[in-house]
Design a protein around this motif. Sequence first.
Motif, PDB file in Angstrom:
ATOM      1  N   ALA A 194      -1.067  -3.465   6.971  1.00 30.05           N
ATOM      2  CA  ALA A 194       0.331  -3.893   7.105  1.00 30.05           C
ATOM      3  C   ALA A 194       0.405  -5.401   7.256  1.00 30.05           C
ATOM      4  CB  ALA A 194       0.973  -3.193   8.298  1.00 30.05           C
ATOM      5  N   LYS A 195      -0.509  -5.963   8.075  1.00 32.82           N
ATOM      6  CA  LYS A 195      -0.537  -7.414   8.269  1.00 32.82           C
ATOM      7  C   LYS A 195      -0.780  -8.125   6.945  1.00 32.82           C
ATOM      8  CE  LYS A 195      -1.941  -8.657  12.910  1.00 32.82           C
ATOM      9  NZ  LYS A 195      -3.098  -8.896  13.748  1.00 32.82           N
ATOM     10  N   LEU A 196      -1.744  -7.568   6.202  1.00 30.59           N
ATOM     11  CA  LEU A 196      -2.107  -8.168   4.914  1.00 30.59           C
ATOM     12  C   LEU A 196      -0.913  -8.141   3.957  1.00 30.59           C
ATOM     13  CD1 LEU A 196      -4.649  -9.139   3.169  1.00 30.59           C
ATOM     14  CD2 LEU A 196      -4.661  -6.812   2.293  1.00 30.59           C
ATOM     15  N   VAL A 197      -0.258  -6.991   3.919  1.00 35.36           N
ATOM     16  CA  VAL A 197       0.891  -6.847   3.012  1.00 35.36           C
ATOM     17  C   VAL A 197       2.001  -7.794   3.435  1.00 35.36           C
ATOM     18  CG1 VAL A 197       2.740  -5.249   2.368  1.00 35.36           C
ATOM     19  CG2 VAL A 197       0.379  -4.475   2.314  1.00 35.36           C
ATOM     20  N   LEU A 198       2.267  -7.840   4.761  1.00 38.24           N
ATOM     21  CA  LEU A 198       3.356  -8.693   5.245  1.00 38.24           C
ATOM     22  C   LEU A 198       3.041 -10.174   5.091  1.00 38.24           C
ATOM     23  CD1 LEU A 198       4.450  -6.650   8.380  1.00 38.24           C
ATOM     24  CD2 LEU A 198       5.779  -7.040   6.305  1.00 38.24           C
ATOM     25  N   SER A 199       1.746 -10.495   5.030  1.00 35.06           N
ATOM     26  CA  SER A 199       1.397 -11.908   4.834  1.00 35.06           C
ATOM     27  C   SER A 199       1.753 -12.350   3.416  1.00 35.06           C
ATOM     28  CB  SER A 199      -0.088 -12.143   5.117  1.00 35.06           C
ATOM     29  OG  SER A 199      -0.842 -11.518   4.103  1.00 35.06           O
ATOM     30  N   VAL A 200       1.810 -11.399   2.497  1.00 35.17           N
ATOM     31  CA  VAL A 200       2.193 -11.735   1.123  1.00 35.17           C
ATOM     32  C   VAL A 200       3.718 -11.820   1.027  1.00 35.17           C
ATOM     33  CG1 VAL A 200       2.028 -11.037  -1.313  1.00 35.17           C
ATOM     34  CG2 VAL A 200       0.153 -10.526   0.257  1.00 35.17           C
ATOM     35  N   SER A 201       4.392 -10.820   1.585  1.00 34.11           N
ATOM     36  CA  SER A 201       5.851 -10.828   1.562  1.00 34.11           C
ATOM     37  C   SER A 201       6.382  -9.897   2.633  1.00 34.11           C
ATOM     38  CB  SER A 201       6.353 -10.381   0.189  1.00 34.11           C
ATOM     39  OG  SER A 201       7.746 -10.195   0.239  1.00 34.11           O
ATOM     40  N   GLU A 202       7.513 -10.295   3.234  1.00 36.53           N
ATOM     41  CA  GLU A 202       8.123  -9.415   4.231  1.00 36.53           C
ATOM     42  C   GLU A 202       9.284  -8.649   3.627  1.00 36.53           C
ATOM     43  OE1 GLU A 202       8.965 -11.069   8.028  1.00 36.53           O
ATOM     44  OE2 GLU A 202       6.956 -11.931   8.216  1.00 36.53           O
ATOM     45  N   ASN A 203       9.560  -8.930   2.363  1.00 41.84           N
ATOM     46  CA  ASN A 203      10.667  -8.259   1.687  1.00 41.84           C
ATOM     47  C   ASN A 203      10.235  -6.847   1.279  1.00 41.84           C
ATOM     48  OD1 ASN A 203      12.506  -7.293  -0.158  1.00 41.84           O
ATOM     49  ND2 ASN A 203      12.828  -9.279  -1.143  1.00 41.84           N
ATOM     50  N   ILE A 261      -3.850   5.263   4.943  1.00 45.42           N
ATOM     51  CA  ILE A 261      -3.916   3.803   5.043  1.00 45.42           C
ATOM     52  C   ILE A 261      -2.541   3.188   4.747  1.00 45.42           C
ATOM     53  CG2 ILE A 261      -4.957   1.717   4.060  1.00 45.42           C
ATOM     54  CD1 ILE A 261      -7.450   3.422   3.457  1.00 45.42           C
ATOM     55  N   LEU A 262      -1.950   3.616   3.637  1.00 44.65           N
ATOM     56  CA  LEU A 262      -0.698   2.995   3.208  1.00 44.65           C
ATOM     57  C   LEU A 262       0.522   3.554   3.937  1.00 44.65           C
ATOM     58  CD1 LEU A 262      -1.253   2.772  -0.666  1.00 44.65           C
ATOM     59  CD2 LEU A 262      -1.353   0.913   0.992  1.00 44.65           C
ATOM     60  N   GLY A 263       0.499   4.859   4.247  1.00 46.71           N
ATOM     61  CA  GLY A 263       1.661   5.497   4.877  1.00 46.71           C
ATOM     62  C   GLY A 263       2.116   4.767   6.138  1.00 46.71           C
ATOM     63  N   PRO A 264       1.232   4.640   7.142  1.00 50.25           N
ATOM     64  CA  PRO A 264       1.656   3.959   8.373  1.00 50.25           C
ATOM     65  C   PRO A 264       2.023   2.495   8.118  1.00 50.25           C
ATOM     66  CG  PRO A 264      -0.410   5.144   8.698  1.00 50.25           C
ATOM     67  CD  PRO A 264      -0.134   5.171   7.237  1.00 50.25           C
ATOM     68  N   ALA A 265       1.303   1.850   7.182  1.00 51.32           N
ATOM     69  CA  ALA A 265       1.603   0.435   6.883  1.00 51.32           C
ATOM     70  C   ALA A 265       3.018   0.316   6.315  1.00 51.32           C
ATOM     71  CB  ALA A 265       0.577  -0.117   5.894  1.00 51.32           C
TER      72      ALA A 265
END
Lengths: 440, 188
Positions: A300-309, A340-344
């Motif tokens: 989730a951190k990794l994904v949010l570091s790319v974009s929070e949208n 992995i992806l569900g909770p993120a």
Amino acid sequence: MMYFMIFLITMFGGLSVVFALLFGPGLAFVIDGKMMFLKLLYSRLFNGIYSPPLLALPFFIVAGEIMNQGGITKNLVKLAQAFLGHRRGGLAQVNIASSMLFAGLSGSAVADTSALGSMLIPAMERNGYTRRFAAAVTAASSVIGPIIPPSGLMILYAFVMNVSVAGLFAAGLFPGIAIGLGLMLLTAYLAKVRNFPVANEPMPWSERGKALWDGIIPMMTPVIMLGGILAGIFTPTEAAAVGAGYALIVALGTRQMKITDIPRVFTSAAISSGVILMLVGAAVSFASIVSFYHTPEKMAKLVLSVSENPYAVFFMVNILLFIVGMFLDAGPAILILGPILGPAMVQVGIHPLHFAVCMCVNVTVGLATPPMGLVLFVAAGLSGESLEKIAIEMIPFLLVEVLVIFLISYFPILTLAIPNWLGYLDIPAAASWILGGVGG
Amino acid sequence: METLEKLGIILNRMNNMVEKLAVNLSWVMLLAITLLNIVQVFYRYVLNNALSWSEEASLWMMVWITFVIMPVAYHKGLNISMMLFRDMLNKNRVEYIVRCFFHLIVIVIAVVCFSQAWQMYQGGSRIELPALEVSKAWVYVVMPPAWIFLILAALGAMIRDFIGILDPEAARASEEIDATVAEGGVQP
């Protein structure tokens, strides 16, 4: 993340997914000197199998195996032909409509391709279609199998991610029907442009009535299963058992199966069940290590570091799932990436049921994409046409499916409205969700 | 080489015997749990008297089916795998080396799992299934032999692939014959 690297290397190297799922975390524990956790790994493997909600799975497989018997497939094709065969491009439309009907019975894309393809690809060829088009339309429409409920794939997701099976089934109705109708619209357009043939004269209503009657008896299997679950009469396990029993009675009663076929049908179902259940056990074991190492939070951190949208995040995840689907079978993709992806995605603000259905649809479409599309392989085998030619012919159909994936991703109301109406979502959250779009 | 081939044949025969037994046991158990759950629905909705033990018995048989099928699935190559990389090797010597390495990994996994399963089985005698009132060891008892049979299946496959390292041509030809025979599917 060492466990994940070991898992990926061995899996891509060709080690069976079930053993790669056990080997990755196991070796990582040994290297980290955490040998005592091997016990945890094994107990999770056992508990993953010894689990009441999973009991529904073998029964769904049994029902699907029984329904895959030749006679029942013929009845469904006849039913579709009675109402669509007289249109231009009628046999192609029959192919898609049969897949939609078959989806409620078998829930397997591969079974759909082999059962319908073996009958319809030669028939379409005789009727003047190119072999590659016949194979492409069969492969493209067969992905509806695991999307329209009841679906074994959705049971898997519901089990590993602890979401409601009934809610997920209800959410799967729209995308399944939308893909089917989208493919039919495209086929109607192609029929005009390419001047596809008409399969038969319009049938008299008496014949249509007979086809409907012959088709409606097997079609009651998904009605019993789905209706029983959604109406709250049966638990998924009971519904699956009753569905399997009904399918068996119908198949024996209509003489599409003999008593002597029972060992063969149940053997096939037992082998499929055993293989899938062991995979589920290994995936549950793997999922416990995923949370042990806080991988979803890191993801989730990794994904949010790319974009929070959330729109951008959903776009990226959809692309990732599509690529994964091109290489990996839908079941393992869900079992590995779901935890992995569900909770993120929930952390990003996506509703669990919404992501669940989007993921199921996305990886299922991957079954028909090269280089590792299982249904593509089956369609190529049945038609004798090369994989590349079928894949090229399939591009317009795939575009329709991708369009549906993005529609359901960005308009959650499309998938969540039915489960919400049936009471599978907590209404305030769902309402804010539906009103608020993807981010909720 | 000859000794290896003989050992391979013996293991293959053993694995075929295990397969036959496992397949017959598994379909009978699957039929039994299907019927049991239909009866359970009848008891619950019609007689209003649910069978308390049906879920435990079904789970018991489901575990058995899973573990009984595990070595069969390996022996028959029915487990899901990503073959993209392996297919690129096109059954040359490197592919047979990779295969042997993976069989070795499976043997290591099976040995570790056997030891865990054995401990579980021993501990299971102290736990009772509440509705069936039998020891949970009866559920666990299928696991240790299943892992042993998996070791045998992996050993058989490893010997076959080791011969492939020594003589890829012969191994390829033998695999083609096996594939033709296997087209008939797994029969009960």
